[in-house]
Design a protein around this motif. Structure first.
Motif, PDB file in Angstrom:
ATOM      1  N   ARG A  93       0.450   8.121   2.450  1.00 54.46           N
ATOM      2  CA  ARG A  93      -0.290   7.338   1.214  1.00 54.46           C
ATOM      3  C   ARG A  93      -1.869   7.475   1.581  1.00 54.46           C
ATOM      4  NH1 ARG A  93       0.628   6.276  -3.690  1.00 54.46           N
ATOM      5  NH2 ARG A  93       2.720   5.332  -3.260  1.00 54.46           N
ATOM      6  N   ALA A  94      -2.152   7.231   2.633  1.00 54.76           N
ATOM      7  CA  ALA A  94      -3.404   6.908   2.958  1.00 54.76           C
ATOM      8  C   ALA A  94      -4.209   8.241   2.952  1.00 54.76           C
ATOM      9  CB  ALA A  94      -3.683   6.804   4.839  1.00 54.76           C
ATOM     10  N   TYR A  95      -3.882   9.514   3.052  1.00 55.41           N
ATOM     11  CA  TYR A  95      -4.352  10.760   3.076  1.00 55.41           C
ATOM     12  C   TYR A  95      -4.357  11.337   1.332  1.00 55.41           C
ATOM     13  CZ  TYR A  95      -5.844  10.734   7.883  1.00 55.41           C
ATOM     14  OH  TYR A  95      -6.517  10.461   8.798  1.00 55.41           O
ATOM     15  N   THR A  96      -3.486  10.512   0.685  1.00 58.11           N
ATOM     16  CA  THR A  96      -3.479  11.135  -0.792  1.00 58.11           C
ATOM     17  C   THR A  96      -4.048   9.976  -1.698  1.00 58.11           C
ATOM     18  OG1 THR A  96      -1.020  10.067  -0.728  1.00 58.11           O
ATOM     19  CG2 THR A  96      -1.481  12.467  -0.474  1.00 58.11           C
ATOM     20  N   ASP A  97      -4.145   8.749  -1.367  1.00 53.35           N
ATOM     21  CA  ASP A  97      -4.839   7.787  -2.177  1.00 53.35           C
ATOM     22  C   ASP A  97      -6.130   8.106  -2.624  1.00 53.35           C
ATOM     23  OD1 ASP A  97      -4.180   4.524  -2.573  1.00 53.35           O
ATOM     24  OD2 ASP A  97      -6.261   5.143  -2.730  1.00 53.35           O
ATOM     25  N   SER A  98      -6.470   8.004  -3.843  1.00 52.38           N
ATOM     26  CA  SER A  98      -7.505   8.561  -4.543  1.00 52.38           C
ATOM     27  C   SER A  98      -8.778   7.619  -4.636  1.00 52.38           C
ATOM     28  CB  SER A  98      -7.303   9.158  -6.054  1.00 52.38           C
ATOM     29  OG  SER A  98      -6.858   8.191  -6.872  1.00 52.38           O
ATOM     30  N   SER A  99      -8.472   6.228  -4.160  1.00 53.78           N
ATOM     31  CA  SER A  99      -9.546   5.203  -4.233  1.00 53.78           C
ATOM     32  C   SER A  99     -10.766   5.563  -3.486  1.00 53.78           C
ATOM     33  CB  SER A  99      -9.007   3.714  -4.206  1.00 53.78           C
ATOM     34  OG  SER A  99      -8.460   3.803  -2.751  1.00 53.78           O
ATOM     35  N   PRO A 100     -11.899   5.170  -3.945  1.00 58.84           N
ATOM     36  CA  PRO A 100     -13.109   5.455  -3.259  1.00 58.84           C
ATOM     37  C   PRO A 100     -13.031   4.654  -1.972  1.00 58.84           C
ATOM     38  CG  PRO A 100     -13.677   5.181  -5.651  1.00 58.84           C
ATOM     39  CD  PRO A 100     -12.267   4.981  -5.469  1.00 58.84           C
ATOM     40  N   PHE A 101     -12.403   3.521  -1.946  1.00 53.55           N
ATOM     41  CA  PHE A 101     -12.426   2.571  -0.631  1.00 53.55           C
ATOM     42  C   PHE A 101     -11.879   3.427   0.485  1.00 53.55           C
ATOM     43  CE2 PHE A 101     -10.311  -0.481   1.971  1.00 53.55           C
ATOM     44  CZ  PHE A 101     -11.245  -1.175   2.466  1.00 53.55           C
ATOM     45  N   ILE A 102     -10.625   4.079   0.203  1.00 51.64           N
ATOM     46  CA  ILE A 102      -9.721   4.504   1.107  1.00 51.64           C
ATOM     47  C   ILE A 102     -10.483   5.640   1.458  1.00 51.64           C
ATOM     48  CG2 ILE A 102      -7.452   5.521   1.550  1.00 51.64           C
ATOM     49  CD1 ILE A 102      -7.329   2.501   1.378  1.00 51.64           C
ATOM     50  N   ARG A 103     -10.821   6.519   0.712  1.00 52.51           N
ATOM     51  CA  ARG A 103     -11.828   7.775   0.723  1.00 52.51           C
ATOM     52  C   ARG A 103     -12.684   7.457   1.847  1.00 52.51           C
ATOM     53  NH1 ARG A 103      -7.923   9.950   0.108  1.00 52.51           N
ATOM     54  NH2 ARG A 103      -8.742  11.124   1.940  1.00 52.51           N
ATOM     55  N   ASN A 104     -13.604   6.422   1.579  1.00 48.60           N
ATOM     56  CA  ASN A 104     -14.974   6.067   2.527  1.00 48.60           C
ATOM     57  C   ASN A 104     -14.356   5.779   3.778  1.00 48.60           C
ATOM     58  OD1 ASN A 104     -16.508   7.171   0.404  1.00 48.60           O
ATOM     59  ND2 ASN A 104     -16.681   4.884  -0.575  1.00 48.60           N
ATOM     60  N   PHE A 105     -13.303   4.847   3.816  1.00 48.16           N
ATOM     61  CA  PHE A 105     -12.764   4.267   5.032  1.00 48.16           C
ATOM     62  C   PHE A 105     -12.279   5.606   5.963  1.00 48.16           C
ATOM     63  CE2 PHE A 105      -9.140   3.352   7.620  1.00 48.16           C
ATOM     64  CZ  PHE A 105      -9.237   2.330   8.154  1.00 48.16           C
ATOM     65  N   LEU A 106     -11.579   6.466   5.464  1.00 49.92           N
ATOM     66  CA  LEU A 106     -11.103   7.433   6.410  1.00 49.92           C
ATOM     67  C   LEU A 106     -12.379   8.213   6.916  1.00 49.92           C
ATOM     68  CD1 LEU A 106      -7.876   8.658   4.486  1.00 49.92           C
ATOM     69  CD2 LEU A 106      -8.222   7.004   6.506  1.00 49.92           C
ATOM     70  N   PHE A 134       1.075  -1.111   0.015  1.00 47.85           N
ATOM     71  CA  PHE A 134       0.096  -0.084  -0.050  1.00 47.85           C
ATOM     72  C   PHE A 134       0.933   1.243  -0.112  1.00 47.85           C
ATOM     73  CE2 PHE A 134      -2.333   3.370   2.520  1.00 47.85           C
ATOM     74  CZ  PHE A 134      -3.454   3.607   1.768  1.00 47.85           C
ATOM     75  N   ILE A 135       2.011   1.296   0.841  1.00 54.37           N
ATOM     76  CA  ILE A 135       2.781   2.419   0.811  1.00 54.37           C
ATOM     77  C   ILE A 135       3.352   2.534  -0.530  1.00 54.37           C
ATOM     78  CG2 ILE A 135       5.027   3.424   1.697  1.00 54.37           C
ATOM     79  CD1 ILE A 135       4.076   1.950   4.506  1.00 54.37           C
ATOM     80  N   ASP A 136       3.910   1.611  -1.130  1.00 51.18           N
ATOM     81  CA  ASP A 136       4.560   1.786  -2.540  1.00 51.18           C
ATOM     82  C   ASP A 136       3.642   1.917  -3.505  1.00 51.18           C
ATOM     83  OD1 ASP A 136       7.013   0.921  -1.130  1.00 51.18           O
ATOM     84  OD2 ASP A 136       6.745  -1.117  -1.587  1.00 51.18           O
ATOM     85  N   ALA A 137       2.446   1.307  -3.751  1.00 51.18           N
ATOM     86  CA  ALA A 137       1.898   1.792  -4.832  1.00 51.18           C
ATOM     87  C   ALA A 137       0.261   2.109  -4.622  1.00 51.18           C
ATOM     88  CB  ALA A 137       1.741   0.276  -5.537  1.00 51.18           C
ATOM     89  N   GLY A 138      -0.285   2.146  -3.416  1.00 54.40           N
ATOM     90  CA  GLY A 138      -1.502   2.414  -3.285  1.00 54.40           C
ATOM     91  C   GLY A 138      -2.525   1.357  -3.632  1.00 54.40           C
ATOM     92  N   TYR A 139      -3.871   1.489  -3.056  1.00 52.70           N
ATOM     93  CA  TYR A 139      -5.053   0.647  -3.013  1.00 52.70           C
ATOM     94  C   TYR A 139      -5.114  -0.029  -4.566  1.00 52.70           C
ATOM     95  CZ  TYR A 139      -9.329  -1.321  -2.450  1.00 52.70           C
ATOM     96  OH  TYR A 139     -10.500  -2.390  -2.468  1.00 52.70           O
ATOM     97  N   GLU A 140      -5.346   0.753  -5.366  1.00 50.86           N
ATOM     98  CA  GLU A 140      -5.688   0.089  -6.711  1.00 50.86           C
ATOM     99  C   GLU A 140      -4.885  -0.690  -7.142  1.00 50.86           C
ATOM    100  OE1 GLU A 140      -8.664   0.329  -7.987  1.00 50.86           O
ATOM    101  OE2 GLU A 140      -9.459   2.088  -6.771  1.00 50.86           O
ATOM    102  N   ALA A 141      -3.549  -0.555  -6.900  1.00 53.77           N
ATOM    103  CA  ALA A 141      -2.354  -1.398  -7.547  1.00 53.77           C
ATOM    104  C   ALA A 141      -2.183  -2.647  -6.612  1.00 53.77           C
ATOM    105  CB  ALA A 141      -0.984  -0.526  -7.756  1.00 53.77           C
ATOM    106  N   MET A 142      -2.833  -2.799  -5.701  1.00 58.08           N
ATOM    107  CA  MET A 142      -2.556  -4.000  -4.649  1.00 58.08           C
ATOM    108  C   MET A 142      -3.652  -5.168  -5.563  1.00 58.08           C
ATOM    109  SD  MET A 142      -2.654  -2.318  -1.406  1.00 58.08           S
ATOM    110  CE  MET A 142      -2.732  -3.613  -0.298  1.00 58.08           C
TER     111      MET A 142
END
Length: 264
Positions: free
Chosen positions: A122-135, A24-32
């Motif tokens: 990474r958590a606060y810049t990741d653009s995926s809806p999942f991470i945004r909704n999670f936070l 997640f740190i290296d690539a973000g949610y969508e790339a995992m």
């Protein structure tokens, strides 16, 4: 005769969390992907299903194991400042409550150490809806507590304006943390001279407080950049000019921008 593995289910669960965090740190949610996570953890898909049930549940657990305790410490320090200082509370104190626990936790190897800062970035810049909704879902109350604290020390700022300023400040910092090794960056800026944690937060607060306390935009809505953009735009035809004039007379769409940024 082959040796029997001594790995425990707990070991596998931790390896999966660590692998998910690193990816997640290296690539973000969508790339995992589950394949990448299990390969890095030396586990299989059945282990993910057994311990977490799904990829999203695994990511949820990975984030909460770092952020839950951090945000509890942040709120505890903020409350301590509020109770002890009362009306003497300043922007610096609120920023200290935000960043001191994160910096202290980043110094603890058992709590992911320096990787924590990149995880936050990474958590606060990741653009995926999942991470945004999670936070927004998990930590909206934390964001709102800090937002209200800033309102008490910056009462002249409208809610929307304060929301924008905090969004820009925290977003800029998060982008730096997500994309660079913080210690190397500090070494570059200080030319190798040691910068203690209080000095580091002091430098950070100096810039952020200046942004938060900047003068309000003119009340008449004029913007010095409007004429600059106008000078670069081609002259519109009469028809196009009419359409643009009509559009400019329409009421702009309204939205509670501040509430969005308060929970970002």
């Amino acid at each position: 005769m082959p040796t029997r593995s001594t790995a425990t289910p707990g070991d596998t669960k931790i390896r999966l969390l660590d692998a998910a965090e690193a990816l997640f740190i290296d690539a973000g949610y969508e790339a995992m992907s589950m394949r990448l996570i299990t390969a890095r953890a030396g586990a299989n898909l059945a282990a993910v299903n057994y311990h977490f049930g799904s990829k999203d549940a695994l990511i949820h657990a990975m984030l909460t194991r770092r952020l839950d305790g951090l945000n509890q410490n942040r709120l505890a320090l903020l409350e301590r400042f509020q109770l002890s200082l009362g009306q003497q509370l300043t922007c610096e104190h609120i920023l200290g409550a935000m960043f001191i626990p994160a910096l202290q936790q980043s110094r603890c190897p058992e709590k992911s150490g320096p990787a924590l800062l990149r995880l936050l970035g990474r958590a606060y810049t990741d653009s995926s809806p999942f991470i945004r909704n999670f936070l927004r879902g998990m930590y909206a109350d934390v964001a709102e507590r800090f937002f209200r604290a800033f309102q008490t020390v910056l009462p002249h700022l409208p809610r929307e304006e304060l929301g924008w300023r905090l969004h820009f400040c925290i977003g800029s910092l998060s982008g730096i943390l997500a994309g660079a090794d913080t210690n190397s960056l500090i070494d570059d800026f200080t030319q190798g001279q040691r910068l203690e944690d209080p000095q580091l937060i002091g430098r950070l607060a100096l810039v952020m407080v200046a942004a938060l306390k900047a003068p309000l935009p003119p009340a008449n809505g004029t913007c010095p950049f409007a004429s600059m953009f106008a000078e670069r735009e081609p002259v519109a035809s009469n028809g196009a000019a009419t359409v643009m004039a009509n559009a400019s007379n329409e009421d702009p769409p309204t939205c509670d921008v501040a509430s969005q940024h308060a929970t970002a």
